[in-house]
Write a protein that holds these residues in place. Structure first.
Motif, PDB file in Angstrom:
ATOM      1  N   THR A  52       0.860  -1.179   0.000  1.00  0.00           N
ATOM      2  CA  THR A  52       0.000   0.000   0.000  1.00  0.00           C
ATOM      3  C   THR A  52       0.900   1.233   0.000  1.00  0.00           C
ATOM      4  O   THR A  52       1.779   1.363   0.863  1.00  0.00           O
ATOM      5  N   TYR A  91       1.111   5.509  -0.194  1.00  0.00           N
ATOM      6  CA  TYR A  91       0.418   6.772   0.058  1.00  0.00           C
ATOM      7  C   TYR A  91       1.269   7.903  -0.527  1.00  0.00           C
ATOM      8  O   TYR A  91       2.496   7.904  -0.366  1.00  0.00           O
ATOM      9  N   TYR A  92       0.611   8.845  -1.160  1.00  0.00           N
ATOM     10  CA  TYR A  92       1.331  10.007  -1.699  1.00  0.00           C
ATOM     11  C   TYR A  92       0.612  11.290  -1.296  1.00  0.00           C
ATOM     12  O   TYR A  92      -0.618  11.390  -1.406  1.00  0.00           O
ATOM     13  N   GLY A 112      -7.420   3.336  -6.607  1.00  0.00           N
ATOM     14  CA  GLY A 112      -7.030   4.010  -5.385  1.00  0.00           C
ATOM     15  C   GLY A 112      -8.144   4.812  -4.740  1.00  0.00           C
ATOM     16  O   GLY A 112      -9.291   4.840  -5.188  1.00  0.00           O
ATOM     17  N   HIS A 160      -8.744   8.669  -2.331  1.00  0.00           N
ATOM     18  CA  HIS A 160      -8.116   9.968  -2.096  1.00  0.00           C
ATOM     19  C   HIS A 160      -8.952  10.814  -1.150  1.00  0.00           C
ATOM     20  O   HIS A 160     -10.145  10.547  -0.930  1.00  0.00           O
ATOM     21  N   TRP A 173      -2.065  10.059   7.556  1.00  0.00           N
ATOM     22  CA  TRP A 173      -0.999   9.076   7.698  1.00  0.00           C
ATOM     23  C   TRP A 173       0.353   9.744   7.920  1.00  0.00           C
ATOM     24  O   TRP A 173       0.565  10.903   7.558  1.00  0.00           O
ATOM     25  N   SER A 213      -4.366  13.659  -0.807  1.00  0.00           N
ATOM     26  CA  SER A 213      -3.731  12.420  -0.349  1.00  0.00           C
ATOM     27  C   SER A 213      -4.295  11.264  -1.165  1.00  0.00           C
ATOM     28  O   SER A 213      -5.512  11.066  -1.229  1.00  0.00           O
ATOM     29  N   ASN A 269      -3.950   7.026  -1.990  1.00  0.00           N
ATOM     30  CA  ASN A 269      -3.395   5.744  -1.556  1.00  0.00           C
ATOM     31  C   ASN A 269      -3.952   4.625  -2.418  1.00  0.00           C
ATOM     32  O   ASN A 269      -5.100   4.690  -2.901  1.00  0.00           O
ATOM     33  N   THR A 303      -3.472   0.094  -3.086  1.00  0.00           N
ATOM     34  CA  THR A 303      -2.886  -1.186  -2.691  1.00  0.00           C
ATOM     35  C   THR A 303      -2.698  -2.042  -3.941  1.00  0.00           C
ATOM     36  O   THR A 303      -3.647  -2.251  -4.713  1.00  0.00           O
ATOM     37  N   TYR A 312       2.470   0.420  -7.754  1.00  0.00           N
ATOM     38  CA  TYR A 312       2.280   1.373  -6.653  1.00  0.00           C
ATOM     39  C   TYR A 312       3.177   2.597  -6.792  1.00  0.00           C
ATOM     40  O   TYR A 312       2.912   3.643  -6.195  1.00  0.00           O
TER      41      TYR A 312
END
Length: 709
Positions: free
Chosen positions: A82, A84-85, A110, A112, A123, A157, A159, A161, A169
């Motif tokens: 997973t 996250y950006y 994803g 957001h 996070w 944000s 994310n 998986t 990813y």
């Protein structure tokens, strides 16, 4: 690659004036988005993008590929990763982004959350990947950033998986923006996203402080905004690189058939084509603002330069634009514009509008303008005229008429009679008005040929499919308009540091240095009889400085100030020379009339609120009577030798001069009663002449003066 060239320096005036742009280099379209690439990470110091877009009428919007400032990577027991950006989207507040408009690669995947003015998501950044038994350790960066603050910025944000064995990813996240940053739209006065280039120019002028807001031409910007709205010239643009405003405006404005304007020093925009009162392209007869004839054009100033035939050869204008599909990623298209029966095999000129143009009609009309401008415009003109009504009527962009007789020796006489569009107005050293203008071609009905061709140019109206084939990789639906709930993290220790100015204000309030000067004496400009003054106590005092006597009534209010004059007959109060503030009216006391024998004493008495009195005075020896002799005295000392004038000061010493005189006498008295008289020219009077301290004679300076800021 094709390009413009000319040996005539005025041949490229149209390009220099912003009427048309030079063709683009042969390279990939700037609006192209590389979908399958590694996620880009923002670097410190990188400018925050400006996303300016508005999706409406099934057109517009823009696909952006934001950089990440923070990331987190973790894997579960099955080694599914997973990622996250934390993505920086734009300055200002963007409209909320629905699920269907979020992509990684070309896939809707994803989850957001989006916010403004703070960090999206809850996070913590970091690499938390661990080795799972029998699995390969996934690869991810070790330095994943730290939680920061994002004032004035829209953030998102994201994310996703990804199953074990795949590395998608780490692919780039793309977002389709339907509503860019909110601005107050000029055309309808509504605050929200805009696709009007005039709104972008106005925002840049205001927020970059390029010019004071009072110097922004709101009227011109409203006319430009109306022209763009009526003709459907929209702007959907992401500005990612730091750029100069003037460069950006000069590069983009011609592709909206606009040019920068400057009227009365105010900055704005103006249409390159004649327009109606409602903002539409005018296709009826044109009326010139002013006609120049032999009576107004100065002899010897007329210069006409014809464009070479090589610069006017037929060609194909290839205009690149971006077709934006409502439910899929946009595609880059090219509109080829040529005159019928010409340039069927080229040459070609490419103009790339793909970063902002999402309308085929917009692209086609720009291509038509470039072709028509090159076909019909034959020459440029430059001339000067003496200032008359024209210099108050004409501004850049206006249409003028030049009508001049041609006297030929071998052929019949003729008339030079053309319309021109003014490009530049300057003034010569002699004060004459100089005009530079471009030929403005019209037909036999007085209509603009260029405007007619541009108004008639329309696109094919064909909408191409996206070309997406094969098994879809979408996980989320292309019709999912859900707006995820907002989640955010408060900034931790990253607030800006507010400093209080030490001087209590912002500039222009610093104090003069204190203490006496201690420069070594070079012996060149000193004399035994002339000791440099000592300022009390704030010196050094410079010529033009203002000094003020200390409060004569410390601890109580000043009740009144009375002046007395005396001769052999005793003291007499002088009541007609005192202002309300207690200062003597400069130049109002005629000494020779009051005391014809020349022997008098002036006394100034401060009456304080507590009943005490402070008396200052000096005896002046008998002198020959002088007609209209004046005495100057006040609570302030100031000199202004640069202006050739002397203003008032208070005892000691006294300055005596006639009204309007250019010479003066300075009277000083030491403790023994000896009076020193020095003369000079008023224009050369300095503070050094007014305040001197003679060693051993402390009574000479009765009042210590202090500098007034």
């Amino acid at each position: 690659m094709s390009f413009l060239s000319s040996s005539d320096p005025l041949a490229l005036l149209a390009i220099q004036a912003g009427q048309i742009n030079a063709p683009a280099d042969a390279t990939a379209a700037q609006g192209t988005t590389e979908l399958d690439s590694p996620q880009r990470f923002a670097q410190i110091g990188e400018p925050v993008p400006i996303v300016f877009a508005r999706f409406r009428n099934s057109k517009g919007g823009i696909l952006i590929s934001p950089g990440a400032t923070e990331a987190r990577f973790e894997n579960d027991a099955s080694n599914n990763v997973t990622a996250y950006y934390m993505l920086v989207l734009s300055e200002g507040q963007l409209d909320s982004i629905p699920v269907k408009d979020v992509f990684q690669r070309a896939c809707r995947v994803g989850a957001h959350t989006q916010t403004y003015n703070r960090r999206a998501g809850t996070w913590a950044p970091g690499n938390y990947l661990v080795q799972r038994a029998g699995k390969d350790l996934p690869e991810a960066p070790f330095f994943c950033g730290t939680v920061g603050s994002y004032p004035g910025i829209s953030t998102l944000s994201f994310n996703v998986t990804i199953p074990d064995g795949f590395d998608q990813y780490n692919r780039q996240v793309h977002l389709f923006i339907r509503g860019g940053m909110a601005v107050t739209r000029i055309y309808d006065s509504v605050t929200g996203p805009s696709d009007n280039f005039a709104d972008l120019v106005n925002w840049l002028l205001v927020n970059t402080s390029r010019v004071p807001e009072a110097m922004i031409d709101d009227t011109a910007l409203l006319a430009a905004a109306t022209f763009l709205e009526v003709n459907g010239f929209t702007c959907n643009l992401e500005i990612r690189e730091s750029t100069n405003y003037s460069d950006l405006a000069a590069r983009l404005a011609p592709y909206f058939l606009l040019a920068e304007s400057s009227a009365g020093g105010k900055r704005g925009l103006r249409p390159l084509l004649p327009v109606t009162a409602g903002g539409a392209i005018k296709t009826t007869a044109i009326t010139a603002e002013y006609t120049f004839t032999e009576d107004t054009v100065l002899p010897g100033t007329l210069e006409i330069n014809y464009l070479s035939l090589a610069d006017r050869q037929p060609f194909v204008a290839q205009v690149i634009w971006r077709q934006q599909l409502e439910s899929d990623i946009g595609i880059i298209r090219t509109a080829e514009v040529r005159y019928s029966g010409t340039a069927e095999t080229g040459p070609y000129e490419s103009h790339d509008l793909s970063t902002f143009c999402t309308s085929e009609d917009h692209a086609v009309k720009v291509g038509a303008y470039i072709l028509a401008k090159r076909l019909y415009t034959t020459h440029t003109i430059r001339f000067a005229a003496r200032p008359q009504e024209h210099n108050t009527l004409i501004s850049a962009g206006d249409i003028i008429r030049v009508q001049l007789a041609r006297d030929n020796t071998t052929y019949a006489n003729s008339v030079h009679d053309y319309l021109y569009q003014v490009e530049r107005i300057t003034k010569t050293l002699a004060g004459d008005v100089s005009y530079e203008a471009t030929h403005f071609p019209i037909d036999d009905q007085g209509r603009s040929l260029i405007a007619l061709d541009v108004a008639a140019a329309v696109g094919s109206g064909i909408i191409l499919p996206s070309g997406r084939t094969g098994v879809s990789c979408d996980v989320n639906s292309s019709t999912d308009n859900t707006i995820p709930a907002e989640a955010f993290t408060a900034a931790d220790g990253d607030d800006p540091l507010d400093l209080a100015p030490s001087g209590g204000g912002l500039g222009f309030d610093d104090s003069a240095p204190t203490g006496a000067t201690d420069n070594p004496d070079d012996g060149l400009d000193s004399s035994a009889a002339d000791t440099p003054f000592t300022a009390y106590p704030a010196g050094p005092v410079q010529n033009g400085s203002l000094l003020k006597a200390p409060d004569p009534c410390p601890g109580s209010a000043l009740s009144s100030v009375v002046y007395y004059g005396t001769d052999a007959d005793g003291y007499n109060e002088i009541t007609d020379i005192v202002q309300a503030n207690g200062d003597i009216i400069v130049g109002s006391l005629d000494i020779s009339a009051l005391y014809p024998n020349g022997n008098y004493r002036i006394r100034k008495i401060y009456h304080c609120g507590d009943g005490s009195s402070i008396v200052y005075g000096v005896d002046v020896p008998a002198l020959p009577p002088v007609s209209n002799q004046l005495i100057y005295t006040a609570d302030y000392i100031r000199t202004d030798s640069s202006a050739g004038t002397v203003v008032s000061y208070f005892y000691p010493p006294y300055l005596v001069a006639g009204p309007g005189a250019s010479a003066f006498d300075i009277w000083r008295m030491d403790s023994a009663g000896n009076v020193f008289i020095a003369g000079g020219n008023i224009a050369s009077l300095t503070m050094r002449d007014l305040i001197r301290r003679i060693p051993g004679n402390p009574d000479e300076l009765i009042i210590d003066y202090t500098a007034v800021p």
